[in-house]
Design a protein around this motif. Structure first.
Motif, short mmCIF file in Angstrom:
data_model
loop_
_atom_site.label_atom_id
_atom_site.label_comp_id
_atom_site.label_asym_id
_atom_site.label_seq_id
_atom_site.Cartn_x
_atom_site.Cartn_y
_atom_site.Cartn_z
N UNK A 4 0.83 -1.21 0.00
CA UNK A 4 0.00 0.00 0.00
C UNK A 4 0.85 1.25 0.00
N UNK A 5 1.91 1.16 0.84
CA UNK A 5 2.76 2.33 0.93
C UNK A 5 3.48 2.55 -0.38
N UNK A 8 1.17 4.04 -2.70
CA UNK A 8 0.97 5.46 -2.40
C UNK A 8 2.14 6.27 -2.93
N UNK A 9 3.34 5.75 -2.66
CA UNK A 9 4.52 6.48 -3.11
C UNK A 9 4.58 6.55 -4.63
N UNK A 12 1.89 9.08 -5.90
CA UNK A 12 2.18 10.50 -5.77
C UNK A 12 3.58 10.83 -6.27
N UNK A 13 4.28 9.81 -6.64
CA UNK A 13 5.62 10.02 -7.17
C UNK A 13 5.64 9.94 -8.68
#
Lengths: 220, 364, 431, 151
Positions: A4-5, A8-9, A12-13
């Motif tokens: 998930x992280x 997310x990264x 948004x990255x």
């Protein structure tokens, strides 16, 4: 790394970066495509200043006429609610302002999250209403193409996921935030090339329209 | 000297702690653990009858912060009581013995409590290059863990390093550090992440294991009772977030007035921990209360999840990228312009003047 | 002789698409509000009359030729081609059931000027041979005879002679260095010759010099209606040449909607330069006379009046206050319709639609709202300022069994000119 | 006997007449241009005009029919003009003047009828080059003189 992280990264990255590049590229391309077609200089003697009325029309066209209110008031009111709601949600939520600040170094004061939360619910509701209306209103039904549904979906996803993220609904926060940002990435990519392009071409459309009637001294 | 096989009741009596204060403690403990009313009622009785539990504590790639946190208390508290009550048979830092004597004590404890001891691990395990980056008595952490875990009843991964890999695992992860649960797959594992974790949680979890067994865990093997809600959910600054009142600088008026630290990079909304409820140092404060945003230390990969002072949703985009996109857009735009102009010119060239003779198509 | 072909039509679409059109198509969100402003959809409820939908071929031409995705689709053979059959079907949609009244342009929330696009689309339709026979005939006569209705100089002379006799005022043909050159519409000369008499009287009263050109007396422009700038240019050129030859200061458009917009707004763009003279609608001229005190009238109309704004005059021409000021000179019993001024409801026959015979049943159907709005005013006389509107209104009024005379505003004013009412007064005294 | 040589006199004289006289006179003017159209179309009107007991209601009924004829013969914008048909249109307009409500004031129906009749002639002259508006005008003067004599 946590899935998930990392999602997310990624969202948004790299993906955001790609989306933003396509968005900027797309908007510029569309603007060039439109402006490149040019417009012949109007040689007729104007009755009033077309430019002034053109600029005025950008704003005045937001006010519906009495006639249209009686005929399509439902759609108009719903449309206004949707657009105002969307504006509030997109531009007045603190985290969003932070993103914009980060991107273009511009910020303003946000609205309280409760108001935003309420606006989101209203916006979601208005979007569902418009979808049902699209299915049922004969003219809209006839006019609607797949492009309209695409536009609806890519607009709806960020709103619903944003709402879920804010209220910590159903999914882990990281995941839902990642999904929210992913849907925004999708929106950015699709926007310039879809019906959503009206978000930046409507200024031009209204302006042109305003100059055409404005030349004749008429403000519609 | 503590008797072996003594119950907690014996210990209380020995220390002269009244039953009344013990019951009060149990109420607090039950609520901390998120027990149901039925279980809460059973808690005092269960606790009083628990036997001294053998615990073996392994420290790998870590900073001893976790051990520091739990032993930090400067006065005797009931929380400490639980910790003091267990039979901590092996812990580098705390045990008096050293060298082979220490290793032997561990070996003995394992032999005696096969299948019954709890294994606490703090620190991550390096696995790169055969795990040479961290060894104890010439043995790699990896081998130690594998061997000592075999006969454990359960494993508690204490702190973010053991639970998620933590700081050692941060990019570029030179030692190939991994969490406990990436190595041990066949034992119940309770993750108590945090850098360090909150002492109350540690004792709460131990109390739960001693009384009701393994607590309910979330998908990250964290006890739901402590990690079920986010720091943001319980933060006393939440009303400022909801009203859109943010500090934008650590020394601005808003920061001094205690406004929300979201914009300063607070990770409270995505961090699941009980800091805002339990607080630290005997309930004195927690990071946000002391004026710094949550850094999300109890979340996986918190080191690599963007800057501590970057707000969470903030994209990571460089100005160069934006200008590159703009340049590309203009470039392609110019090309499109050229194409459109050519097309239009062609249509002009192709068009013949329409005369009244040309208004009809030829009859088929 | 080169025939019209589909290719010519599509080529013309491509040629006509400009930045405004591209921005309009980019902005449409398929809300369908334009349909509710359209008289043809309003009365039929048939979605095919939705204004923006009528432009589908033009939209595709834009997408396929001028957008990245459209180009890609075309390269991959995925785009839907514009066919003969499709455009044939669009003849009814773009001509019969569209008066280019621009009510749709007025209500579009994103500001799309749909009428502007229809006008451009007609260029392609005309070039491709998809214009209706009625308009082709009118264009032929306009170019060859000088009037879409076949009105020759001989017929004009007869009418002038008649007007001279009726008014006792000499009407000069081709007199140079006068102030005004009056244009006429065939419709007036054929159906309402009283207009010419009214003009003669008013100009005499005002003491203004004027003339009619024998080579360019016709104001109407079939080229604009059929959608051919090339034909429209020929017709406008005649007027410009005559006006400049006669060295007049002002050219006056008659009571005709499209004629006014054709000469006033499209003309300079058609010939590619500004005029050496002014163009005014007769109502603008009368209003200026009135302001200068040159239009003394006497007596008030006994009937209750209402005014039908011709679309081309009001919404598309900006002549809105003038007729009201003039009307109030001769009436103290004037009511507005629900939709008036720039928001008026179209009569249903503009933009060349009334010249299309096969479109008549639809036109009469589409008249319903107008009928309702007229009836709501409870007026007994309907005034307008466009000969075409007048005929269409007469037909509508007749079709819906309404008993109501329809008069031209200029004629109405002429009746009230002061030199005339002497007899009237005498008559009134007698009663 | 009165002499009428110009339109001024012509109109002034008509202005003196009552509305009922106007209607009668109007019918006479109409009759004089009947040759330009199918006479049968107006048979009803002529019958009604010769009936002294005709009621306003009967006239009103006829008005609707004639109004329809007027509208139907309108030349539509952009259509090729049939001048002979247009002459008929003005005959119809002339006829319409004959059936207008005699009680409604402010009407000069005989004069209107005469004017439309002249226009009809004018259009006929465009069509065939033979009809003569001037001759028609003179004829109308004679009709009026005759009418005044009969009165």
């Amino acid at each position: 790394m946590d899935d998930y992280m990392s999602l997310l990264l990624l969202s948004k990255g790299l993906l955001f970066e790609i989306a933003l590049v396509i968005f900027i590229f797309g908007v510029l391309l569309r603007l060039f495509e439109i402006f490149s077609l040019g417009r012949k200089k109007d040689l007729s003697e104007p009755k009033a200043n077309p430019t002034i009325i053109g600029i005025k029309t950008i704003f005045t066209r937001s006010i519906p006429s009495y006639e249209m209110m009686t005929k399509r008031g439902f759609l108009i009111v719903n449309g206004i609610i949707f657009h105002v709601g969307l504006f509030i949600v997109v531009f007045l939520l603190a985290p969003h302002i932070t993103v914009i600040d980060r991107l273009i170094d511009l910020s303003w004061s946000p609205l309280s999250s409760q108001i935003i939360n309420f606006a989101t619910v209203v916006t979601i509701f208005s979007m569902i209403v418009i979808l049902v209306h699209r299915f049922t209103h004969p003219v809209m039904k006839a006019l609607t193409t797949s492009g309209d549904y695409v536009a609806w979906i890519v607009t709806f996803l960020p709103i619903i996921s944003g709402y879920m993220a804010y209220n910590h609904l159903l999914l882990p926060y990281n995941l839902i935030l990642a999904l929210h940002i992913l849907s925004v990435d999708l929106l950015l990519i699709v926007l310039p090339f879809s019906k959503l392009s009206h978000s930046f071409t409507f200024f031009m459309a209204r302006y042109y329209s305003g100059t055409i009637s404005g030349r004749k001294g008429v403000q519609l | 000297m503590q008797k072996l096989n003594a119950t907690l009741m014996d210990e209380l009596n020995r220390r002269g702690i009244s039953r009344r204060s013990f019951l009060q403690y149990c109420v607090v403990l039950a609520s901390t653990m998120g027990l149901s009313p039925v279980m809460a009622n059973q808690l005092p009785e269960k606790l009083l009858n628990t036997k001294r539990q053998s615990v073996i504590w392994l420290s790998f790639q870590e900073c001893t912060g976790c051990a520091e946190a739990i032993t930090r208390a400067d006065k005797l508290t009931l929380e400490n009581l639980i910790f003091n009550f267990i039979s901590l048979d092996y812990q580098h830092t705390l045990m008096a013995a050293s060298g082979s004597a220490a290793e032997e004590a561990k070996h003995n404890a394992i032999e005696k409590n096969k299948g019954k001891y709890i294994l606490i691990v703090d620190g991550s395990i390096p696995i790169k290059d055969g795990g040479v980056y961290s060894t104890v008595a010439g043995e790699t952490n990896l081998d130690i863990l594998k061997r000592d875990a075999k006969d454990a009843m359960a494993i508690v991964s204490l702190g973010s390093c053991a639970a998620f890999g933590g700081l050692p695992q941060a990019q570029p992860n030179p030692t190939g550090a991994v969490s406990v649960d990436e190595i041990i797959k066949d034992k119940p594992i309770i993750n108590i992440p945090g850098c360090p974790p909150i002492p109350n949680i540690i004792t709460g979890v131990l109390a739960h294991v001693l009384t009701f067994g393994i607590p309910t865990l979330d998908q990250y093997k964290r006890p739901v009772a402590f990690y079920g809600s986010s720091v943001h959910d319980n933060c006393y600054r939440r009303p400022f977030y909801d009203k859109g009142m943010f500090a934008t600088n650590f020394d601005d008026e808003a920061a001094r007035s205690g406004w929300c630290l979201y914009k300063l990079g607070c990770k409270g909304p995505m961090t699941h921990n009980a800091c805002a409820v339990e607080k630290w140092n005997g309930g004195v404060s927690f990071p946000i209360q002391s004026g710094h945003g949550c850094i999300g230390c109890s979340e996986k990969d918190f080191w690599d999840s963007g800057g501590f002072y970057e707000s969470m949703a903030s994209p990571v985009v460089s100005a160069e990228t934006i200008s590159m996109a703009a340049v590309a857009g203009v470039g392609v735009g110019v090309a499109a312009t050229a194409l459109n102009k050519i097309k239009k010119a062609k249509s002009l060239k192709n068009s013949e003047p329409v005369t009244i003779k040309d208004l009809k198509q030829e009859e088929a | 002789m080169s025939n019209a072909t589909l290719e010519k039509g599509i080529n013309s679409f491509v040629k006509m698409i400009d930045a405004p059109i591209a921005s309009f198509f980019s902005s449409c969100v398929s809300c369908g509000m334009c349909a509710d402003a359209c008289l043809f959809y309003q009365e039929t409820g048939d979605v095919k009359y939705t204004p923006i939908a009528k432009l589908e071929p033009l939209r595709r031409a834009w997408e396929q030729e001028y957008t990245l995705f459209g180009r890609l689709k075309k390269l991959l053979g995925l785009s839907k081609k514009i066919t003969n059959e499709e455009l044939k079907q669009h003849t009814e949609l773009v001509y019969n059931s569209c008066t280019m009244c621009a009510r749709c342009s007025m209500v579009c929330p994103v500001g799309n000027d749909i009428a502007y696009m229809i006008r451009k689309m007609r260029e392609g339709m005309a070039a491709g041979g998809f214009a209706p026979a009625g308009l082709i005939g009118a264009s032929n006569r306009a170019v060859e005879i000088g009037s879409p209705m076949g009105l020759t100089l001989h017929a004009l002379s007869a009418q002038i002679k008649h007007a001279e006799k009726a008014t006792g005022i000499t009407i000069n043909l081709d007199k140079s260095d006068v102030e005004y050159m009056v244009l006429l519409s065939s419709m007036e000369l054929i159906n309402f010759p009283e207009y010419l008499e009214a003009i003669a009287k008013i100009f005499k009263q005002a003491g203004k010099t004027w003339t009619i050109s024998s080579t360019a007396f016709e104001a109407t422009n079939s080229g604009i209606q059929i959608g051919s700038s090339d034909i429209a240019r020929i017709l406008v050129k005649r007027i410009v040449d005559s006006a400049e030859k006669l060295k007049v200061k002002t050219v006056i458009s008659p009571e005709c909607g499209h004629a006014f917009t054709a000469i006033r707004y499209e003309g300079p763009n058609l010939i590619g330069r500004k005029y050496n003279f002014e163009v005014k609608h007769i109502l603008e001229v009368l209003d200026s006379f009135n302001e200068a005190g040159l239009l003394p009238t006497e007596g008030l109309e006994k009937e209750k009046l209402t005014f039908h704004d011709p679309c081309s005059l009001a919404r598309k021409g900006g002549v809105i206050d003038e007729p009201r000021r003039l009307l109030k000179k001769v009436s103290d019993n004037f009511t507005e319709m629900t939709d008036h001024g720039a928001r008026n409801w179209c009569c249903g026959g503009g933009g060349g639609a009334s010249a299309i015979e096969e479109g008549e049943p639809l036109r009469l159907k589409a008249f319903k709202t107008k009928q309702k709005q007229i009836e709501e005013t409870e007026a007994t006389t309907l005034v307008t300022a466009c000969a075409n509107c007048r005929i269409v209104l007469e037909e509508g009024v007749e079709h819906y069994n309404m008993d109501m005379p329809i008069v031209g505003l200029t004629e109405l004013l002429a009746e009230h000119l002061v030199d005339k009412p002497k007899q009237k007064l005498k008559k009134e005294a007698k009663q | 006997m009165k002499t009428i040589t110009n339109d001024k006199q012509f109109k002034a004289t008509i202005d003196e007449l009552s509305s009922l006289q106007n209607r009668k006179l109007a019918t006479l003017f109409l009759q004089n241009v009947m040759g330009l159209t199918d006479k049968k179309k107006y048979q009803q009107l002529l019958t009604l005009a010769s009936n002294k007991n005709a009621t306003e209601q009967e006239y009103a009924n006829l008005q609707t029919a004639i109004q329809t004829m007027v509208v139907e013969t309108n030349a539509r914008c952009g259509t090729d003009t049939d001048w002979a048909a247009q002459a008929e249109h003005f005959v119809a307009k002339s006829a319409l003047s004959c059936v207008k409500d005699a009680n409604r004031s402010n009407q000069n129906s005989a004069y209107d009828s005469a004017m439309y009749a002249r226009m009809a002639c004018n259009f006929a002259s465009i069509a065939d080059g033979k009809s003569d508006e001037q001759a028609e005008t003179q004829a109308q003067y004679q009709i009026l003189i005759q009418f005044l004599g009969d009165k």
